[in-house]
Design a protein around this motif. Sequence first.
Motif, PDB file in Angstrom:
ATOM      1  N   UNK A  91       3.418-127.112  68.125  1.00  0.00           N
ATOM      2  CA  UNK A  91       4.752-126.941  67.924  1.00  0.00           C
ATOM      3  C   UNK A  91       5.268-126.026  69.006  1.00  0.00           C
ATOM      4  N   UNK A  92       4.531-124.763  69.038  1.00  0.00           N
ATOM      5  CA  UNK A  92       4.820-123.789  70.137  1.00  0.00           C
ATOM      6  C   UNK A  92       4.752-124.145  71.397  1.00  0.00           C
ATOM      7  N   UNK A  93       3.431-124.749  71.905  1.00  0.00           N
ATOM      8  CA  UNK A  93       3.153-125.094  73.107  1.00  0.00           C
ATOM      9  C   UNK A  93       4.038-126.228  73.678  1.00  0.00           C
ATOM     10  N   UNK A  94       4.323-127.417  72.762  1.00  0.00           N
ATOM     11  CA  UNK A  94       5.249-128.480  73.294  1.00  0.00           C
ATOM     12  C   UNK A  94       6.842-127.976  72.931  1.00  0.00           C
ATOM     13  N   UNK A  95       6.980-127.107  71.988  1.00  0.00           N
ATOM     14  CA  UNK A  95       8.638-127.186  71.733  1.00  0.00           C
ATOM     15  C   UNK A  95       9.173-126.276  72.858  1.00  0.00           C
ATOM     16  N   UNK A  96       8.299-125.093  73.405  1.00  0.00           N
ATOM     17  CA  UNK A  96       8.691-124.637  74.697  1.00  0.00           C
ATOM     18  C   UNK A  96       8.169-125.264  75.894  1.00  0.00           C
TER      19      UNK A  96
END
Lengths: 334, 510
Positions: free
Chosen positions: B61-66
Amino acid sequence: MKRFAFLAALVPLLLATTACRKHSPAEVVVYTSVDQPQAEPVLKAFEARTGIHVLPVYDVEAVKTVGLANRIIEEKGRPKADVFWNGEILQTLRLDKEGLLEAYQPPTAAGLPASYLPADQHWTAIGGRARILLVDTRQVTPATCPRSIADLAKSPIPANRRGMAMPLFGTALTHAATLYTLWGPEKAHAWFADLKQQGVRMLEGNASVREAVARGELAFGILDTDDAEEALGRGDSVAVSELDGDGALVIPGSIALVKGSPHPESGRVLMDFLASPEAEAMLGKGGFFQVTPRNPGTCRSLPSGHAKSMDVDWAKVLEVLPRTSEELQGIFLK
Amino acid sequence: MNFRRPTGFVVGFALALPALLPVLSLVAWSCAAGSFAKGIPSLEGWMLLARTAVLALGTALLACGLGIPAALRLLAIRRWRFPVLLATLLIPPTIHGLGWASVAAQFGALMRTVGGPDLVFQGTFAALWVNGIAFAPLAIGLSAAAFLQVDPALLEAARLFQPAPRAIRRILLGIAAPYLTIGFLLIFILSLQDFTVPALFSVPAYAMGIFARFAAERDPAALAAQALPLILAALPLFFLVSRAWKRLSGNQIGGPVQPLGGLGLGSPVTKLFADLWICLPALAPLLLLGLSFDITRWRTAVERALPDLGYSLELAALASVVAVVLGALLARQMDRMKRALPLLATLCLIPLVLPSVLPSIGVLKLMQILPPEWEDAGPFLAALCRVLPIAAFILLTARRRRDPGLLDAARLLGRSPRQRFLRIHVPMLVPAAAAAMVAAFTFTMGECAGMILVLPPGRSTLATRLFNLLHYGAGPDVAALSTLLSVLSGAAAALAVWAAKRGTRWRMRS
């Protein structure tokens, strides 16, 4: 359809480019868990001396594998390795237990302690590393300085400033299994459970313990002498604590000839070289071994008194290894 | 049963065999020896798996969300920066971890000096942060590859009727969703398998138990039983990917595809945030490089690593080319399948989700059957079994996005199957093939633990050398090899961008 025929032909063609390789007539295959930067100069010196081409396969401690011992077991029907050069002893004993080692004692091993030379000649111990306590000299005073491995569990220093490598892999696991044999499984299990309960830090590996002590995140930690050498060599504010009681656990390195190997003669020549005082000195100078029986050391991580080693029955340690791993997984992996 | 015309599943299974063979070999061997029951996780084991899956989900989520806004920003700025900014793609997460631990220690020391609180960079948050940043280049790269597939005319049309953020959300993200889901799944799987970063920050991870068992005993059945729950953890996400494939097959999107340019991200704060996220993955490695710059040692380290570099490149290039070629055929077959697709796709997922040591054990057993002259095929098979599914999944998504109208038009114009293949199929698949190739190349170059079991004597890879050096800390040698890896990933990304652009031009001409 033609295009599929073309693509189908492409795969074996590409495979063939890597699959065909010439082997030189005089060569030896060595599987080694000694770190590549340490092993390479020794093997190069052997090549220069004998003209025998060395084909090494290296294990990698940083990703926690003991892949090469497992690989030798899997390859027993058609062995590829001639020599197993191990940075420690347990996996060599495991191969011996599986009946995969050939009897050979290098004549160059003369002068090694009797415990390094088993009667059946299935392996030869060479040099060694010890498990010691590295302290941060900025945080530890003579009053709080740990004097025994057991001090990891009882010390005036807060628990989150004490640490060791997670005892599930490598020399930390060997150390844990040794404590299981020396103290008995119940006491050792309770000791590790106590470490967990107190919140003593279990780090990824010995190198992480070294860096945490050097940075001042830990006041002291248990690690191997080769890791301590690195920090001492860099001039970090660290020191090795004098151990009393049982002394330090010395884990010897070992070499063995693989049974049914493709180049047994070359393998014996390599064994002779690796067991020689010259190779021992190279590994000592390179910083891999700090226990060098025939080259009395000047190393910083094993000052006088530390050479006193725990009295260990390695066969028993090997026996309790699976149980130790299973129980410690239950403590630390939850 | 009609034996003359094998079913689609049988053909698909045959094409997927290079990926499945090591797993089948492992299963066969496990059934013959060892005890499955020993490896079945206890309740505590399942709880640990759940926590590891949550950490992996958070990482993805962190890697893709940002990574998505960062990719949009990346496409809006000059194209030459693209490969430069993706140069950290091949740097192992462990090096990011060491870098961030070092940054945090410096900051902690500074805080202590000024009498501040005693900060320790440990625990789940630290592992999540480092993994998120380590996988960000992959997320940015895959998102950018997804956005490059979107026809800008569609977006422009939407912006006439809707504000830019809504147009981006509804059109750009909507169309790119299948690719983005695959990127999310890949990062989730990689994070699920990785225990080095969690271990660095004292966070237990499920995969650590598998390696611990491998270290202490040799029981293939117990190892396999302990690894199987990882597949269960990945299945819900994989279900989303399958749904995206299904949705695409009923609603193809066509039109000439050309790169997006000058895409607005809204407020300057959003832009600044995206810029920061693009640069952040380079921060810790750069710090390590700066702290340990020693030209003599760098030169020596690179010189020593040259044979390993050559072998790694040879292996990664071979594995990625074969993976894309076989993956294209497999994707073609999967595209024709209906009910059997989820089963075959799930089977292909297995070698990808298992820790690399397990398929390598399967390869090792296979090598015992093959003639000794084929020993060099071991690393290739070990790499291929993991990268073939990735290539097939990416290419299947690209196939499902095809416009059937173009094929019908070509058929009506009397074009031969060869012309249709060269003028329509291939150009439409080139950007996806480039993305698949970069992903396969990256996976193969970075593989270490599994390779040790299958490397022929006398061979070692850049990754095995790098991890061997990491035992001595992140010194000049590690810094030198990390720089080498950065140059390689930058070059691979540049090649992929070039291929995608060429493919786009070719498609426009066609």
